[in-house]
Structures are given as structure tokens and as C-alpha cells.
Design an enzyme around this catalytic site. Sequence first.
Site, mmCIF file in Angstrom:
data_model
loop_
_atom_site.group_PDB
_atom_site.id
_atom_site.type_symbol
_atom_site.label_atom_id
_atom_site.label_comp_id
_atom_site.label_asym_id
_atom_site.label_seq_id
_atom_site.Cartn_x
_atom_site.Cartn_y
_atom_site.Cartn_z
ATOM 1 N N ASP A 87 32.431 32.424 35.787
ATOM 2 C CA ASP A 87 33.031 32.764 34.487
ATOM 3 C C ASP A 87 32.008 33.430 33.570
ATOM 4 O O ASP A 87 30.805 33.181 33.679
ATOM 5 C CB ASP A 87 33.588 31.488 33.834
ATOM 6 C CG ASP A 87 34.571 31.801 32.719
ATOM 7 O OD1 ASP A 87 35.085 32.933 32.659
ATOM 8 O OD2 ASP A 87 34.819 30.901 31.891
ATOM 9 N N ASN B 15 45.235 34.254 35.919
ATOM 10 C CA ASN B 15 44.661 35.560 35.589
ATOM 11 C C ASN B 15 45.677 36.699 35.711
ATOM 12 O O ASN B 15 45.455 37.800 35.190
ATOM 13 C CB ASN B 15 43.429 35.864 36.452
ATOM 14 C CG ASN B 15 42.201 35.047 36.092
ATOM 15 O OD1 ASN B 15 41.384 34.717 36.953
ATOM 16 N ND2 ASN B 15 42.048 34.697 34.820
HETATM 17 C C1 IPE Z 1 38.738 30.908 35.734
HETATM 18 O O1 IPE Z 1 38.219 31.682 34.693
HETATM 19 C C2 IPE Z 1 39.119 31.770 36.877
HETATM 20 C C3 IPE Z 1 38.044 32.521 37.518
HETATM 21 C C4 IPE Z 1 36.766 32.411 37.273
HETATM 22 C C5 IPE Z 1 38.474 33.423 38.529
HETATM 23 P P1 IPE Z 1 39.071 31.997 33.395
HETATM 24 O O2 IPE Z 1 38.138 32.665 32.465
HETATM 25 O O3 IPE Z 1 40.310 32.707 33.733
HETATM 26 O O4 IPE Z 1 39.427 30.525 32.883
HETATM 27 P P2 IPE Z 1 40.097 30.015 31.544
HETATM 28 O O5 IPE Z 1 41.483 30.537 31.515
HETATM 29 O O6 IPE Z 1 39.278 30.526 30.414
HETATM 30 O O7 IPE Z 1 40.048 28.536 31.640
HETATM 31 C C1 IPE Z 2 35.462 35.581 35.032
HETATM 32 O O1 IPE Z 2 35.044 36.183 33.861
HETATM 33 C C2 IPE Z 2 36.122 36.568 35.966
HETATM 34 C C3 IPE Z 2 37.585 36.390 36.082
HETATM 35 C C4 IPE Z 2 38.266 35.438 35.555
HETATM 36 C C5 IPE Z 2 38.287 37.388 36.860
HETATM 37 P P1 IPE Z 2 36.016 36.330 32.615
HETATM 38 O O2 IPE Z 2 36.695 37.658 32.711
HETATM 39 O O3 IPE Z 2 36.904 35.179 32.469
HETATM 40 O O4 IPE Z 2 34.952 36.367 31.442
HETATM 41 P P2 IPE Z 2 35.110 35.732 30.007
HETATM 42 O O5 IPE Z 2 35.405 34.273 30.199
HETATM 43 O O6 IPE Z 2 36.207 36.462 29.312
HETATM 44 O O7 IPE Z 2 33.768 35.934 29.400
HETATM 45 MG MG MG Z 3 36.707 33.403 31.466
#
Ligand code: IPE
Ligand code: IPE
Ligand code: MG
Length: 250
Positions: free
Chosen positions: A21, A69
Amino acid sequence: MTYQEQIDKSRIPQHVAIIMDGNGRWAEQRGKERTEGHAKGVEVVKKIMENAVELGIKYLTLYTFSTENWNRPEDEIAALMDLLFNNIDEEVFIKNHVRLRVVGDLERIPARVLAKINHCIDNTREFDRSTMVIALSYSSRWEISRAARMLAEKAVNGELDPSAIDEKSVSDAMTTSFMPDPELLIRTGGEIRLSNFLLWQAAYTELYFCDTFWPDFNMEELCKAIYVYQQRERRYGKTGAQVAEENKNE
Ligand code: IPE
Ligand code: IPE
Ligand code: MG
């Protein structure tokens, strides 16, 4: 001394799962598009995969795209699928003798991406040095509902006695049935939550959260997580004294 030097090489967890993340925030902090963070994140995946192999980790499960996502803006989803398509690098798997597996609701994945993934899975299935598992369009509640459905169908067809359903049959109905539960689950990016990842499998997993955004994660950060894991006492409901006694008799 670095964490890499400090970890006990004889007690490396077999299965490490990572919630990668922080890509978006990493990019936003630099005035870049979120997708640039994802692109940097992909580079880190390749490095961490090689680092994990070097450390002797047998299974590395990476939360790449969650069921939730799919609710992101369409252009971000498209960019993520493109990145996947362009970076499933079979050569890297073959060079490192790593097997690729994927878990998740693959029906929702674009056909060309899926074809590329399946090609890589087919061409790496004999490798046993290490297995990299991509959790794609994955969520635990999807997986657990699917398992319940499969078990119910077997029961209705008379192939399964409902009273015989135990923890093992449920585990076997999970998409992760080919591997042990993770000993260590890492989440980068500062959030302290599981976001629907491996809820069944992580029942006794050691959890490690760090503030580092995924694009800044590296071998030393991975070793730090392993180091912290190695300091923990895994009691499984027993007392510390019982665990100490068991360790003495080992
Ligand atoms: C969790 O990350 C999913 C992945 C890392 C693929 P998100 O950034 O989508 O999680 P939430 O929704 O903030 O909990
Ligand atoms: C994790 O990074 C990757 C995916 C969930 C695909 P994020 O895209 O969630 O990054 P933040 O949490 O917005 O920084
Ligand atoms: Mg995230």
C-alpha cells in the site's frame, strides 16, 4: 549492523504475505500522477521477489488488486491492468526458478492480461525454488463465500457429509489451499487494517505494519519485518512457560 545481517537465516518464514500500500500517496507527495506511483511499485515488486528468493522465502503472496479496488476511477484501473500486462516478466521467473500462481476472481480480469498470466503460470509450474502468488481481484469475503458455495454444492450432491466439515475442509476449499498459511503479513503505507486480505489464513499470522510507502520498500525493510517477526513469541493460546518448555525439548 543492518537488519539483513541481524536476522536468523535458519528461521526465515516460509510464507510472507504483503499488502503493498501507499503507491498513490508516494506519487501525490511528489506532485506526480498516482499511476506513476503504481509504476514505481511494480519495479519494487520485481526487486522484492528476487530478495525473497535470496532469503529463502518459499511463498510470497502479494495483494495486487482487491475486489474493492474495482471501485476506483476507471482510468486508474485501466492503468493498473496495463502495468500488469506489461510487467508479467516470464524471464525473471525463469531466471530465478520461481513459480507463478494467482488467486482471485479472475473472471473480471481483461482477457489479454489473463492470457499473459496463464502463459507465465504454465511455463513456470515446474519450478520449486519459490512461489510468487499474485492476489488479483481478490478479497477474503469473496473467497470464503465461494468456499461455502463449493462445500454446499458437494453436500447437496451427496459427495460430502455436512457433519464432516472441519477446519481442514474449509482450508482446502480456499483458493490458497496449495500453500501453508503465512507466518508473517506485512502492510506498508501506514494503515493498520487488513482490507479483506487472507482473513481465514491469517488467523495466527504475525502482523507487521510500517509507514514506508510501497515504492520505497526494499530488502532492508523486508529484513526488518523478518527481524521483528523473529523476536515475537508465537504462543497459539498456550502460556509463555509452555512455549519455552517446548522449545527446550526441540
Ligand atoms: C489494499 O489497499 C489492496 C491492495 C494493496 C491491493 P487499498 O489501498 O485498496 O486499501 P484500503 O481500501 O485503503 O483499505
Ligand atoms: C496500493 O497503493 C496499490 C493498489 C491498491 C492497487 P494505493 O493505490 O492504495 O496507494 P494509496 O493508499 O492511495 O497511497
Ligand atoms: Mg491504499
